[in-house]
Design an enzyme around this catalytic site. Structure first.
Site, PDB file in Angstrom:
ATOM      1  N   ASP A  20     -30.858 -42.460  -1.911  1.00  0.00           N
ATOM      2  CA  ASP A  20     -29.956 -42.687  -0.771  1.00  0.00           C
ATOM      3  C   ASP A  20     -28.772 -41.734  -0.922  1.00  0.00           C
ATOM      4  O   ASP A  20     -27.863 -41.997  -1.698  1.00  0.00           O
ATOM      5  CB  ASP A  20     -29.462 -44.136  -0.734  1.00  0.00           C
ATOM      6  CG  ASP A  20     -28.471 -44.340   0.412  1.00  0.00           C
ATOM      7  OD1 ASP A  20     -28.039 -45.475   0.644  1.00  0.00           O
ATOM      8  OD2 ASP A  20     -28.116 -43.331   1.076  1.00  0.00           O
ATOM      9  N   ASP A  92     -23.940 -47.962   3.761  1.00  0.00           N
ATOM     10  CA  ASP A  92     -23.437 -47.173   2.638  1.00  0.00           C
ATOM     11  C   ASP A  92     -23.181 -48.016   1.408  1.00  0.00           C
ATOM     12  O   ASP A  92     -22.117 -47.919   0.792  1.00  0.00           O
ATOM     13  CB  ASP A  92     -22.165 -46.425   3.044  1.00  0.00           C
ATOM     14  CG  ASP A  92     -22.492 -45.277   3.999  1.00  0.00           C
ATOM     15  OD1 ASP A  92     -23.294 -45.499   4.918  1.00  0.00           O
ATOM     16  OD2 ASP A  92     -21.983 -44.165   3.812  1.00  0.00           O
ATOM     17  N   HIS A 135     -13.843 -52.258   0.887  1.00  0.00           N
ATOM     18  CA  HIS A 135     -14.604 -52.192   2.144  1.00  0.00           C
ATOM     19  C   HIS A 135     -15.337 -53.499   2.453  1.00  0.00           C
ATOM     20  O   HIS A 135     -15.727 -53.719   3.590  1.00  0.00           O
ATOM     21  CB  HIS A 135     -15.647 -51.073   2.090  1.00  0.00           C
ATOM     22  CG  HIS A 135     -15.050 -49.715   1.955  1.00  0.00           C
ATOM     23  ND1 HIS A 135     -14.176 -49.175   2.873  1.00  0.00           N
ATOM     24  CD2 HIS A 135     -15.172 -48.792   0.960  1.00  0.00           C
ATOM     25  CE1 HIS A 135     -13.817 -47.971   2.480  1.00  0.00           C
ATOM     26  NE2 HIS A 135     -14.397 -47.712   1.333  1.00  0.00           N
ATOM     27  N   ASP A 172      -6.669 -45.148  -2.223  1.00  0.00           N
ATOM     28  CA  ASP A 172      -8.035 -44.625  -2.138  1.00  0.00           C
ATOM     29  C   ASP A 172      -8.127 -43.786  -0.855  1.00  0.00           C
ATOM     30  O   ASP A 172      -7.399 -44.045   0.109  1.00  0.00           O
ATOM     31  CB  ASP A 172      -9.004 -45.819  -2.063  1.00  0.00           C
ATOM     32  CG  ASP A 172     -10.459 -45.380  -2.088  1.00  0.00           C
ATOM     33  OD1 ASP A 172     -11.122 -45.570  -3.121  1.00  0.00           O
ATOM     34  OD2 ASP A 172     -10.928 -44.838  -1.061  1.00  0.00           O
ATOM     35  N   TYR A 305     -14.890 -40.028  -7.488  1.00  0.00           N
ATOM     36  CA  TYR A 305     -16.263 -39.575  -7.717  1.00  0.00           C
ATOM     37  C   TYR A 305     -16.347 -38.237  -8.416  1.00  0.00           C
ATOM     38  O   TYR A 305     -17.449 -37.787  -8.749  1.00  0.00           O
ATOM     39  CB  TYR A 305     -17.029 -39.571  -6.383  1.00  0.00           C
ATOM     40  CG  TYR A 305     -16.904 -40.909  -5.725  1.00  0.00           C
ATOM     41  CD1 TYR A 305     -15.952 -41.145  -4.722  1.00  0.00           C
ATOM     42  CD2 TYR A 305     -17.629 -42.004  -6.193  1.00  0.00           C
ATOM     43  CE1 TYR A 305     -15.770 -42.410  -4.184  1.00  0.00           C
ATOM     44  CE2 TYR A 305     -17.458 -43.268  -5.658  1.00  0.00           C
ATOM     45  CZ  TYR A 305     -16.526 -43.473  -4.657  1.00  0.00           C
ATOM     46  OH  TYR A 305     -16.320 -44.728  -4.149  1.00  0.00           O
TER      47      TYR A 305
HETATM   48  C1  LIG Z   1     -14.477 -47.460  -2.835  1.00  0.00           C
HETATM   49  C2  LIG Z   1     -14.703 -46.304  -1.891  1.00  0.00           C
HETATM   50  O1  LIG Z   1     -13.725 -46.359  -0.841  1.00  0.00           O
HETATM   51  O2  LIG Z   1     -14.450 -45.099  -2.559  1.00  0.00           O
HETATM   52  C3  LIG Z   1     -16.134 -46.341  -1.319  1.00  0.00           C
HETATM   53  C4  LIG Z   1     -16.417 -45.168  -0.405  1.00  0.00           C
HETATM   54  C5  LIG Z   1     -17.734 -45.356   0.374  1.00  0.00           C
HETATM   55  C6  LIG Z   1     -18.132 -44.062   1.079  1.00  0.00           C
HETATM   56  C7  LIG Z   1     -19.349 -44.292   1.972  1.00  0.00           C
HETATM   57  N1  LIG Z   1     -19.815 -43.045   2.549  1.00  0.00           N
HETATM   58  C8  LIG Z   1     -20.391 -42.133   1.552  1.00  0.00           C
HETATM   59  C9  LIG Z   1     -20.936 -40.856   2.194  1.00  0.00           C
HETATM   60  C10 LIG Z   1     -21.361 -39.881   1.087  1.00  0.00           C
HETATM   61  N2  LIG Z   1     -21.108 -38.531   1.498  1.00  0.00           N
HETATM   62 ZN   LIG Z   2     -12.807 -44.329  -1.513  1.00  0.00          ZN
END
Ligand SMILES: CC(O)(O)CCCCCNCCCN
Ligand SMILES: [Zn+2]
Length: 664
Positions: A20, A92, A135, A172, A305
């Site tokens: 994914d 997601d 989220h 964030d 990340y």
């Molecule tokens: C805790 C957090 O806010 O970092 C989670 C972020 C979820 C991002 C979902 N989309 C990801 C698209 C990948 N290119």
């Molecule tokens: Zn984030």
């Protein structure tokens, strides 16, 4: 009191079990590299290790619905196919046989942190957790999140510890829509979030993530969204959002507890945020929140990340929680036009709810709303192709500078008959003076013997700060104005290349400050409009320094941005006799100024001001400044004066800008 650190490797024991692209960045190594960095730097040993625990059903149900919890409870026993099936109903996010256990530990970690801080076992702390939380909604998982760790913690703090007002700061880079939905009609929880938005083009692509979502009903005004409509935001943009939006409102809100959705995908190098703020910015963001709520601050990990900037940012945050000196932020830029547009928009919608923002400018004439993309359907951002990902250039940034605690945290230079507060190291001129000083005394400056003694003491303090033998200091002198003059004209400039001189109270400070070696900011009740100049900035409070609201407005909206832009090597803070500034405000000022010059603050007070020695020493030694009482409504003219001052100065000082340049 110490700093709690909550971590358990059990929370690394789940991962994505299928393909994914949207979820592949959320890997267990996020947690392990963060913790290992804290171990490697010795920071974890300096923290109080607090074990996580599983949140109970009742605690999870503070935020989530029974049906949602019942659903998640089934996931440990699911087959891979069932897990995929269960995951499909959400966006997601992914499930794993062990993620329910980890989600309970993540939420429970946040609760352990709240318990430790609210009971006074520790002053503040950080919980390294996954899955993240901000989220997740009442009945839905989203964005790698299962339970909303920080939202549960806020409700828990109110219910179990009687917290009246909780501030949630979400740095964030994604909008924590789950937190917003949870508290949007609740005036006891103020939610602040900045997030990559790009006019709704960025995930989660929500209309309600824009600046005009301010909360509903009695919660109106207690939800603050700062959308970043471009990538590449830098330290100056983040600091401007704190100084000109978050902090004024936070001080007026006067929280009992600060919770941080500490996501570090807002740092440089992160594939999600694509921003350019460096990891050391989190040292300052943390510091700027630590004088609220008497220092009660709980940081809970959300995103992040890029394993390198994540680890560095976590270390910067924990090191500040531990009270170490802050790094100087090198060559701060000025906020970009897009950031200014966002700040102007959000300040213009908040001013009706927060008197401290009453004089904020009107919204920009360019209709920002029209640029929100017309969403036939929320297609989200297209999955990035492999070569697109490789092509995005690798960001590089300098390793954050070391932040060494000086051998002596705080020193004092006092007349022989003055008492020295506990914890301060008393400097006496005789034995501490270096030989070079003999050549340096300029008797015409020092005047009589008393003046010479003062001169010697001050010089010693500054010299030992320059060599980082001393962190900060306080001196009692017979004549503060003369002492400021002597430091400024004879010591500061050639010892330190930039001295920020903050004078509280009235006094003639007619220094030649045109060369920029010194920036003099004076906060008083005297109107000195006539004395203008880039490096002499008189801030006049109509009601004098006793007007706490006017004072804090001037500190947050003018002094802090100026200080960040000037980036001094030394801060000289003088309290003129009869200034009338309240003790709490004085302590808040010291607490905030410690963020500059690696904490090298020299406080000058009049000998007869001994009563203020205790409160001053307490903050210099690292104790949090007590919270200001709830702020009264600021005098209209003070706000006006402040805005006029900002208008006048922002040509020279870009960090004072809060709106797009009028030309646009
Ligand atoms: C805790 C957090 O806010 O970092 C989670 C972020 C979820 C991002 C979902 N989309 C990801 C698209 C990948 N290119
Ligand atoms: Zn984030």
């Amino acid at each position: 009191m110490g700093t709690a650190l909550i971590y358990d490797e059990e929370m690394t024991k789940y991962k994505l079990l299928w393909v994914d692209p949207a979820c592949k960045i959320e890997v267990p190594e996020r947690l392990s590299v963060s913790y290992e960095a804290l171990v490697r730097t010795g920071l974890s040993d300096r923290c109080v290790a607090v074990p996580p625990r599983e949140a109970s059903d009742a605690e999870i149900l503070l935020v989530h619905s029974e049906e949602y919890l019942e659903g998640v409870k089934k996931t440990p026993h699911m087959t891979l196919e069932d897990l995929k099936e269960f995951t499909l109903q959400y966006g997601d996010v992914y499930f794993h046989p062990n993620i329910y256990h980890c989600a309970k530990l993540a939420a429970g970690s946040a609760l352990q942190l709240v318990d430790s801080v609210m009971t006074g076992t520790v002053r503040n702390g950080m919980a390294l957790v996954r899955p993240p939380g901000h989220h997740s909604m009442r009945s839905a998982a989203s964005g790698f999140c299962v339970f909303n760790n920080v939202a549960i913690a806020a409700r828990y703090a109110k219910q179990k510890h009687g917290a009246k007002r909780v501030l949630i700061v979400d740095w964030d880079i994604h909008h924590g829509q789950g937190v917003q939905y949870c508290f949007e009609d609740d005036p006891s929880v103020l939610y602040f979030s900045w997030h990559r938005y790009e006019h709704q083009k960025f995930w989660p692509n929500l209309r309600e993530s824009d600046y005009d979502s301010v909360g509903k009903g009695s919660g109106a005004g207690f939800n603050i969204n700062v959308p970043w409509n471009k990538v590449g935001m830098e330290n100056s943009d983040y600091l401007s959002a704190f100084c000109h939006v978050l902090l004024p409102v936070a001080y007026e809100f006067c929280p009992d507890l600060v919770l941080v959705c500490a996501g570090f995908d807002s740092a440089i190098g992160d594939p999600e945020g694509e921003m350019c703020a460096t990891p050391d910015i989190f040292a300052h963001l943390t510091h700027l929140l630590m004088n609220l709520a008497g220092g009660k601050l709980c940081a809970v990990l959300e995103g992040g990340y890029n394993l390198t900037s994540l680890a560095q940012s976590v270390c910067q945050t924990v090191q500040t929680l531990l009270g170490d000196p802050l790094p100087r932020l090198a060559n701060l830029g000025s906020p970009c036009e897009s950031a200014l547009e966002s700040l102007q928009c959000v300040r213009s919608v908040l001013r009706r709810y927060w008197p401290i923002l009453k004089h904020a400018a009107d919204p920009p004439t360019t209709d920002v709303g029209s640029r929100r993309i017309k969403l036939a359907k929320a297609e989200g951002e297209k999955a990035e192709t492999a070569e697109e990902e490789r092509s995005r250039e690798e960001k590089v940034w300098p390793e954050p500078a070391e932040r060494l605690r000086p051998p002596v945290c705080s020193a004092s230079a006092l007349p022989d008959d003055a008492a020295c507060p506990d914890g301060l190291k008393r400097l006496t001129s005789s034995k501490d003076l270096g030989p070079l000083l003999g050549r340096r005394i300029k008797t015409e400056v020092a005047g009589d013997a008393d003046g010479v003694a003062t001169f010697l003491r001050l010089y010693t303090l500054i010299e030992k700060m320059r060599t980082n033998e001393i962190g900060n200091g306080v001196a009692l002198v017979p004549d503060v104005a003369a002492a400021v003059k002597c430091v400024v004209q004879d010591l500061g400039s050639d010892l330190v290349n930039r001295v920020l001189v903050v004078c509280v109270g009235k006094e003639e400070l007619n220094y030649a400050t045109a060369d920029g070696k010194m920036l003099v900011v004076q906060i008083s009740g005297e109107d000195k409009e006539e004395q203008k100049g880039k490096y002499y900035i008189p801030m006049c409070l109509k009601k004098g320094c006793g007007d706490t609201v006017g004072f804090i407005q001037a500190v947050l909206g003018l002094l802090l941005p100026l200080g960040y832009e000037y980036d001094p090597g030394l801060v000289l803070l003088s309290r003129m006799p009869g200034s009338g500034v309240g003790d709490c405000m004085w302590q808040q000022l010291i607490g905030l100024l410690k963020g500059f010059a690696k904490g090298h603050t020299l406080v000058l007070m009049q000998t007869n001001d001994e009563a203020c020695m205790g409160p001053t020493a307490s903050v210099l030694l690292g104790h949090p400044a007590p919270p200001l009482q709830e702020l009264l409504t600021p005098l209209p003219d003070d706000g006006d004066a402040l805005e006029r001052m900002r208008e006048r100065l922002q040509a020279d000082w870009k960090m004072l800008q809060t709106a797009v340049s009028s030309g646009n």
